[in-house]
Motif scaffolding. Sequence first.
Motif, mmCIF file in Angstrom:
data_model
loop_
_atom_site.group_PDB
_atom_site.id
_atom_site.type_symbol
_atom_site.label_atom_id
_atom_site.label_comp_id
_atom_site.label_asym_id
_atom_site.label_seq_id
_atom_site.Cartn_x
_atom_site.Cartn_y
_atom_site.Cartn_z
ATOM 1 N N ASN A 483 0.842 -1.197 0.000
ATOM 2 C CA ASN A 483 0.000 0.000 0.000
ATOM 3 C C ASN A 483 0.881 1.252 0.000
ATOM 4 N N SER A 484 1.706 1.369 -1.043
ATOM 5 C CA SER A 484 2.710 2.429 -1.102
ATOM 6 C C SER A 484 2.195 3.704 -1.757
ATOM 7 N N GLY A 485 0.981 3.663 -2.320
ATOM 8 C CA GLY A 485 0.456 4.825 -3.000
ATOM 9 C C GLY A 485 1.137 5.073 -4.328
ATOM 10 N N ASP A 486 0.779 6.159 -4.962
ATOM 11 C CA ASP A 486 1.316 6.471 -6.289
ATOM 12 C C ASP A 486 2.661 7.177 -6.194
ATOM 13 N N LEU A 487 3.464 6.990 -7.228
ATOM 14 C CA LEU A 487 4.654 7.796 -7.434
ATOM 15 C C LEU A 487 4.292 8.980 -8.325
ATOM 16 N N PRO A 488 5.087 10.048 -8.322
ATOM 17 C CA PRO A 488 4.794 11.182 -9.202
ATOM 18 C C PRO A 488 4.717 10.735 -10.661
ATOM 19 N N PRO A 489 3.754 11.250 -11.421
ATOM 20 C CA PRO A 489 3.582 10.816 -12.821
ATOM 21 C C PRO A 489 4.854 10.940 -13.657
ATOM 22 N N ALA A 490 5.635 11.985 -13.458
ATOM 23 C CA ALA A 490 6.865 12.148 -14.242
ATOM 24 C C ALA A 490 7.847 11.027 -13.951
ATOM 25 N N ILE A 491 7.903 10.603 -12.688
ATOM 26 C CA ILE A 491 8.797 9.504 -12.317
ATOM 27 C C ILE A 491 8.321 8.212 -12.961
ATOM 28 N N VAL A 492 7.010 7.950 -12.884
ATOM 29 C CA VAL A 492 6.456 6.729 -13.463
ATOM 30 C C VAL A 492 6.676 6.693 -14.976
ATOM 31 N N ASP A 493 6.415 7.809 -15.649
ATOM 32 C CA ASP A 493 6.637 7.855 -17.106
ATOM 33 C C ASP A 493 8.086 7.572 -17.449
ATOM 34 N N ASP A 494 8.992 8.128 -16.658
ATOM 35 C CA ASP A 494 10.420 7.929 -16.883
ATOM 36 C C ASP A 494 10.801 6.463 -16.709
ATOM 37 N N ILE A 495 10.301 5.834 -15.643
ATOM 38 C CA ILE A 495 10.599 4.427 -15.387
ATOM 39 C C ILE A 495 10.091 3.559 -16.531
ATOM 40 N N ARG A 496 8.850 3.803 -16.950
ATOM 41 C CA ARG A 496 8.253 2.957 -17.984
ATOM 42 C C ARG A 496 8.876 3.207 -19.357
ATOM 43 N N THR A 497 9.192 4.455 -19.657
ATOM 44 C CA THR A 497 9.766 4.775 -20.963
ATOM 45 C C THR A 497 11.131 4.134 -21.133
ATOM 46 N N HIS A 498 11.959 4.187 -20.098
ATOM 47 C CA HIS A 498 13.333 3.717 -20.206
ATOM 48 C C HIS A 498 13.534 2.352 -19.550
ATOM 49 N N GLN A 499 12.434 1.741 -19.023
ATOM 50 C CA GLN A 499 12.545 0.469 -18.312
ATOM 51 C C GLN A 499 13.617 0.552 -17.232
ATOM 52 N N THR A 500 13.583 1.635 -16.491
ATOM 53 C CA THR A 500 14.612 1.902 -15.499
ATOM 54 C C THR A 500 14.396 1.066 -14.233
ATOM 55 N N PRO A 501 15.394 0.276 -13.847
ATOM 56 C CA PRO A 501 15.260 -0.484 -12.599
ATOM 57 C C PRO A 501 15.566 0.408 -11.399
ATOM 58 N N VAL A 502 14.522 0.837 -10.719
ATOM 59 C CA VAL A 502 14.707 1.684 -9.539
ATOM 60 C C VAL A 502 14.386 0.868 -8.302
ATOM 61 N N CYS A 503 14.619 1.454 -7.129
ATOM 62 C CA CYS A 503 14.594 0.701 -5.883
ATOM 63 C C CYS A 503 13.601 1.260 -4.871
ATOM 64 N N ALA A 504 13.211 0.376 -3.974
ATOM 65 C CA ALA A 504 12.580 0.769 -2.721
ATOM 66 C C ALA A 504 13.477 0.270 -1.605
#
Length: 867
Positions: A483-504
Amino acid sequence: MTTTENRANASGSASLIDVAATVAGNIALEQLPYSLRLILENIIAHEDVPSRHFAAFTDWLAGSTDPRQVPFRPMRILSHDTAGIAMLVDLAALRDKIAEDGGDARNVNSAVPIDLVVDHSVSVDIASSSEARKANEQLELERNRERYRFLRWAEHAFENLRVVPPGNGICHQINMEMLATGVTAIRDGGAAIADNVIGTDSHTTMINALGILGWGVGGIEAEAVALGKPIMMRLPPVTGCRLTGKRHPTVTATDIALGVAARLRAFGVVGEVVEFFGEGLESLPMGDRAALANMAPEYGATCGLFPIDTETLRFYRMTGRDEGPIALIEAHARGLGLWRDDKAALPDYPRLIEIDLGEIVPLIAGPHRPQQLVPLAQAAESFHQAFPPVTDMAGKFIRAGDVAIASITSCTHTSNAHQMIAAGLIARNARQRGLSTKPWVKTSLSPGSRVVESYLAGSGLQESLDELGFHIAGFGCMTCAGNSGDLPPAIVDDIRTHQTPVCAVLSANRNFEGRTHPDIRACYLASPALVVAFALAGSVLIDLTADPLGIDAEGEPVMLRDIWPDESEVEALVSEHVDAGAYRKAYDPSRMNGGTWQEIDIPQGDLFAWDERSTFVRRPPFFGDTAVRARLHDISSARALAVLGDHITTDHISPFGRILPDSAAARHLDELGVGADAWSSYAERRGNHEVLQRSAFSNPRLKNSLADGRSGSYAPDRNGTLTSIFDAAESYKQAGIGTVIVAGKEYGTGSARDWAAKATYLLGVKAVIAESFERIHRANLVGLGVLPCQLPPDMRAQDLGIESGTEISIEGIEGLNGPRATVQLRLVQPDGTSRTLPLVCRLDTEAEVDEFRAGGLFAEAERTAAE
């Protein structure tokens, strides 16, 4: 917090059972491990002729490899809301069925007390704000009003049910700080025995830190206990774990929990009870013991039991318990030989392992499993091994290895006062040097107990945490449960566009793929203090032991060691601000019942008035004509719905997080007119079987080898067309063709999620063939009438050569008359070639064979309630 329960709490003057005198001449009590003494006491207290079960204990001491079954009757059941609502809607549906058949619906009640803590439905929708907690709790109520209305009915309709309203903390911490009694009367005026508990969450094991025997079960097993059935069990293997040495000042409870868990997993304690002892316990306060007991599922044990000692009694006093019951706890522990005395002879442990706490170093775990242990200095190396380096592109908001979520969350560490004070001091010291969290990091704090709010505020440390964005976002299992909620849309678009492996980075106990957030591919477990440190660094591609966290106002590098708090300062603040008064205030009934919970209207009547328009709470199909009716019949010419690899978790089988677009559940809700902004999570819809059966195997990280290399919920239907697993299953059901699941090692690990078995059954799956099973999920499959079968030790699932058109038959099921019988797997390939090999039918006890033959738990429950 309303209750109509009949709870028998022991007073300081209650009588105790003299177990030693009862078994004298029959069982060498001093040789039994402590957990078996507790089971023995339970049998003596509940059975009319307990002596008929003594042979099981003498057989165990003699090293029998086929111990007899004994009945264990849990004193109480613990549940959180997402598992609890699934259990209660089943009981409500059973009331309907009994009433329809002319019986008295009020006969359907729980035979033992149930404590249901509403803690799994609050999300980090709002973060890094002084309004976060209030806003998140309001959003929680708006989303879950239908579910909470049902729970309000249940707490008034069912006897022996107590509901702890939302906003009070996490069930396991509340269990330790409020619910646990240590010693409990069998009935009003009766003798008192050791408190024990089963819970519908695998981390119920946390309670073993207090010397209270408890473990996680599936909701299906919990329902059986609620309906009056004992747990028929074989006495478990027990390993003694001697803790020696003393931890280094920079080593936290998280490091100890991760380090000891890794050693125990490597040693091999799956399905065993681990009992801790040794001089190392002297340096482990209760919060540290609780962290280690909580992690029992991660080292594979049924539970990890601690002895009772002066630290146990100190914790009871600190949390506001009365002296009379505390004295009784000590007397009981000494009488049964459970009191820690390092001079006393050890029980007869078949195996022993010694772990030196002084050898443990600062650790994190990840990026996908708690057992992936990583020394702090090797964080970057571990990430690159999982995600080979790629060239970063300029102008991106977030880069590979960046921390997108840093959350102090979960039951494991967020109520450990030493850990939380240390995290607050890291924040204070960082702010004094002018450091801030990186702008791309979503930060949150969700304590397991409201007491945390008291001592962080009283010490002035919450202000520093707030300045770094770690505002209290709510009291519940939030980011840890997805139940982490949403990430900022710009961050999500960036992750999906570049398939960026980011962390928690979380102070949690689980980091399975896809659990924290669907767009986050890597997740590391860390102490609360290190969560703050990684939020400051903004990336896991850093050596926190050698690289600076940032630069201060003077242009000087700031190292983690520069802001790490001194142990004496932590201890001083804990002593000053953590006391019994804070706990009594937090658990005052008037305070716990505050907020809007009491404003929810309470439906009246012995039967629940189901709303056919509801998409949250529906009458389940497990009773009556559509009930599970398993029979010991052979399975002929079935097809594989999925062929999966190792370590398939309950998060893969029945996801807990948000409902994603293009999923079968999303399409169903869309057809019902529910907009995407209201889809919510699978956890919040666990009272609706129509959504949950569509959730089966819909984790976006699932890899089905029949799906042509695609990840997610894909499978070929009966015509070979690739579609969703739900739609493929429907096509097989319409054609009258049975299906099976094939998997590798440790199938079903993770949370005790009954819907993983329920959804499997509703898909039409007849059997699961795996290399090995997790204990709870295997038992849940049996309860639903899905046959678990195990491959020979030298056979891998991937070597079976199963294709979408392979015909799968399991022969020899008919006529099974005992546990763990051998059946035959027959595979016929599309080209006509065939092979046969043996399987072990994992009906492990006589009780399970009888239950399966009778039609599964729900069929048994229906007959029992009717009687």
